[in-house]
Design an enzyme around this catalytic site. Sequence first.
Site, PDB file in Angstrom:
ATOM      1  N   GLU A   9     -34.956  18.379 -28.030  1.00  0.00           N
ATOM      2  CA  GLU A   9     -35.128  17.263 -27.095  1.00  0.00           C
ATOM      3  C   GLU A   9     -36.625  17.029 -26.867  1.00  0.00           C
ATOM      4  OE1 GLU A   9     -32.409  17.065 -23.722  1.00  0.00           O
ATOM      5  OE2 GLU A   9     -34.132  16.729 -22.424  1.00  0.00           O
TER       6      GLU A   9
ATOM      7  N   SER B 294     -35.308  21.236 -20.745  1.00  0.00           N
ATOM      8  CA  SER B 294     -34.345  21.496 -21.830  1.00  0.00           C
ATOM      9  C   SER B 294     -35.059  21.335 -23.160  1.00  0.00           C
ATOM     10  CB  SER B 294     -33.207  20.491 -21.796  1.00  0.00           C
ATOM     11  OG  SER B 294     -32.643  20.423 -20.522  1.00  0.00           O
TER      12      SER B 294
ATOM     13  N   ARG C  67     -30.410  10.643 -23.881  1.00  0.00           N
ATOM     14  CA  ARG C  67     -31.791  11.150 -24.017  1.00  0.00           C
ATOM     15  C   ARG C  67     -32.578  10.420 -25.119  1.00  0.00           C
ATOM     16  NH1 ARG C  67     -29.650  12.547 -20.153  1.00  0.00           N
ATOM     17  NH2 ARG C  67     -29.231  14.665 -19.464  1.00  0.00           N
TER      18      ARG C  67
HETATM   19  P1  NAP Z   1     -23.825  22.529 -15.557  1.00  0.00           P
HETATM   20  O1  NAP Z   1     -23.461  21.710 -14.396  1.00  0.00           O
HETATM   21  O2  NAP Z   1     -23.686  23.990 -15.501  1.00  0.00           O
HETATM   22  O3  NAP Z   1     -23.079  22.019 -16.859  1.00  0.00           O
HETATM   23  C1  NAP Z   1     -23.470  22.457 -18.150  1.00  0.00           C
HETATM   24  C2  NAP Z   1     -23.490  21.303 -19.082  1.00  0.00           C
HETATM   25  O4  NAP Z   1     -22.252  20.657 -18.978  1.00  0.00           O
HETATM   26  C3  NAP Z   1     -24.543  20.279 -18.736  1.00  0.00           C
HETATM   27  O5  NAP Z   1     -25.561  20.394 -19.666  1.00  0.00           O
HETATM   28  C4  NAP Z   1     -23.824  18.940 -18.778  1.00  0.00           C
HETATM   29  O6  NAP Z   1     -24.320  18.133 -19.833  1.00  0.00           O
HETATM   30  C5  NAP Z   1     -22.384  19.278 -19.030  1.00  0.00           C
HETATM   31  N1  NAP Z   1     -21.483  18.778 -18.003  1.00  0.00           N
HETATM   32  C6  NAP Z   1     -21.176  19.398 -16.832  1.00  0.00           C
HETATM   33  N2  NAP Z   1     -20.286  18.681 -16.132  1.00  0.00           N
HETATM   34  C7  NAP Z   1     -20.022  17.578 -16.872  1.00  0.00           C
HETATM   35  C8  NAP Z   1     -19.182  16.448 -16.693  1.00  0.00           C
HETATM   36  N3  NAP Z   1     -18.429  16.318 -15.591  1.00  0.00           N
HETATM   37  N4  NAP Z   1     -19.173  15.495 -17.647  1.00  0.00           N
HETATM   38  C9  NAP Z   1     -19.930  15.619 -18.746  1.00  0.00           C
HETATM   39  N5  NAP Z   1     -20.738  16.675 -18.991  1.00  0.00           N
HETATM   40  C10 NAP Z   1     -20.790  17.644 -18.079  1.00  0.00           C
HETATM   41  O7  NAP Z   1     -25.239  22.075 -15.997  1.00  0.00           O
HETATM   42  P2  NAP Z   1     -26.634  22.790 -15.931  1.00  0.00           P
HETATM   43  O8  NAP Z   1     -26.913  23.435 -17.206  1.00  0.00           O
HETATM   44  O9  NAP Z   1     -26.776  23.519 -14.633  1.00  0.00           O
HETATM   45  O10 NAP Z   1     -27.459  21.473 -15.837  1.00  0.00           O
HETATM   46  C11 NAP Z   1     -27.206  20.531 -14.822  1.00  0.00           C
HETATM   47  C12 NAP Z   1     -27.876  19.237 -15.172  1.00  0.00           C
HETATM   48  O11 NAP Z   1     -29.279  19.448 -15.283  1.00  0.00           O
HETATM   49  C13 NAP Z   1     -27.402  18.685 -16.488  1.00  0.00           C
HETATM   50  O12 NAP Z   1     -27.193  17.303 -16.358  1.00  0.00           O
HETATM   51  C14 NAP Z   1     -28.522  18.959 -17.442  1.00  0.00           C
HETATM   52  O13 NAP Z   1     -28.699  17.962 -18.423  1.00  0.00           O
HETATM   53  C15 NAP Z   1     -29.725  19.062 -16.574  1.00  0.00           C
HETATM   54  N6  NAP Z   1     -30.634  20.082 -17.104  1.00  0.00           N
HETATM   55  C16 NAP Z   1     -31.943  19.958 -16.837  1.00  0.00           C
HETATM   56  C17 NAP Z   1     -32.833  20.912 -17.280  1.00  0.00           C
HETATM   57  C18 NAP Z   1     -34.270  20.779 -16.962  1.00  0.00           C
HETATM   58  O14 NAP Z   1     -34.696  19.718 -16.616  1.00  0.00           O
HETATM   59  N7  NAP Z   1     -35.037  21.815 -17.014  1.00  0.00           N
HETATM   60  C19 NAP Z   1     -32.416  22.000 -18.010  1.00  0.00           C
HETATM   61  C20 NAP Z   1     -31.077  22.106 -18.271  1.00  0.00           C
HETATM   62  C21 NAP Z   1     -30.189  21.154 -17.798  1.00  0.00           C
HETATM   63  P3  NAP Z   1     -25.521  17.037 -19.692  1.00  0.00           P
HETATM   64  O15 NAP Z   1     -26.732  17.766 -20.122  1.00  0.00           O
HETATM   65  O16 NAP Z   1     -25.122  15.995 -20.654  1.00  0.00           O
HETATM   66  O17 NAP Z   1     -25.578  16.569 -18.295  1.00  0.00           O
END
Ligand code: NAP
Length: 342
Positions: free
Chosen positions: A336, A239, A164
């Site tokens: 962020e 985020s 990021r």
């Molecule tokens: P999730 O799949 O429930 O997982 C929670 C967190 O675990 C994520 O934030 C992700 O970090 C990390 N993670 C999961 N699997 C992983 C792997 N195999 N290797 C490394 N890190 C892992 O995630 P979620 O909260 O539903 O979010 C899914 C994705 O959407 C994430 O990539 C997150 O960054 C993104 N996100 C976007 C928003 C938004 O745009 N509004 C809000 C929240 C999350 P990372 O963040 O590093 O991917």
Amino acid sequence: MRKLRIFENKRFSDLTTFRIGGRIKYYTEVENKDQICEAVSLAKKKKLEIFVLGGGSDILVSDKDFSGIAIKYVGTTISYLGDGKIKAEAGAIWDDLVNFSVEKNLQGLECMSGIPGTVGASPIQNIGAYGQELKNSFFSLIAFDINSEKFVEFDKSDCEFAYRESFFKKKENWQKYMISDVTFQLKTDAKPQVSYDSLKNYLKERKINDPTLLEVRKAVLRIRAGKFENPKDVGNAGSFFQNPVVDAKKIQDLRKNYSDIPCFDNGDGTYKCFAGWFIENSGWKGKVYKGAGVSPRHALILINPESKAKADDVYELSEKIINDVDKKFGVKLKREVQLINF
Ligand code: NAP
């Protein structure tokens, strides 16, 4: 060439997904390289501070008046260059680009479906979701250097991408460049990337064992719709905090008291923890503070539930969360979202 139109009655609250932010002295939209030059030279002549605006989806702007000029690039052309390369103008909607790539059967962006914002803003914080990051599909970009008033090409290494982060987000380069277009290098014959459990499970539950790019795109859009706040319904900037990275000693200490703490081993002696987990376990999920709140759906997202929040409400809430998480877990969360005109 269309004449540059300068508006004097805009507010950041009309131009950001948080729906927060004060009056802007001058605002203009530019749609090509000539107009970028024209707008910047006008700003310099009038000695106006320049703020380069993208989709307004990753910023929290103060309620103070901004006495400079906000410039938004609105050209939206997306074209296929062949050999897996796509070029998109900075004003194109990010998700339109992802859709275009999936329609062309090109792999590399499908997991980043549904991220709000524009193509021009995407390299600035090296956007990512479900294990995909912009940097892995990035080829090059063209940006206008506001100081030298010249267009410069940046390749991947010039952009200094990190989690990021990028060259453009660094203090010394922030608001010094206006990106006009970005070129992506995608894979022409690759299967979609399905690495995150949340995505894997969603597909497994629906018995989709060998998903197409379109099936992954649809799955991501569905998961996001169920879990994340849509800025069309409620003001937010995605985020609000970055996921913190801690060392092995810290994770051992945390595990003594919280044996179930989720984290990912980065393989380099550091571990990625989840900001959302810390916030939830500090009791903040779904809480309201003045006009602002923490999303009841995803603790990582701060919201402006009734479009009445002041920028300070959100800022104070974020400070309270940072302090509480630090006190309870000894982990300092980093925003962020960029703070503007504070
Ligand atoms: P999730 O799949 O429930 O997982 C929670 C967190 O675990 C994520 O934030 C992700 O970090 C990390 N993670 C999961 N699997 C992983 C792997 N195999 N290797 C490394 N890190 C892992 O995630 P979620 O909260 O539903 O979010 C899914 C994705 O959407 C994430 O990539 C997150 O960054 C993104 N996100 C976007 C928003 C938004 O745009 N509004 C809000 C929240 C999350 P990372 O963040 O590093 O991917």
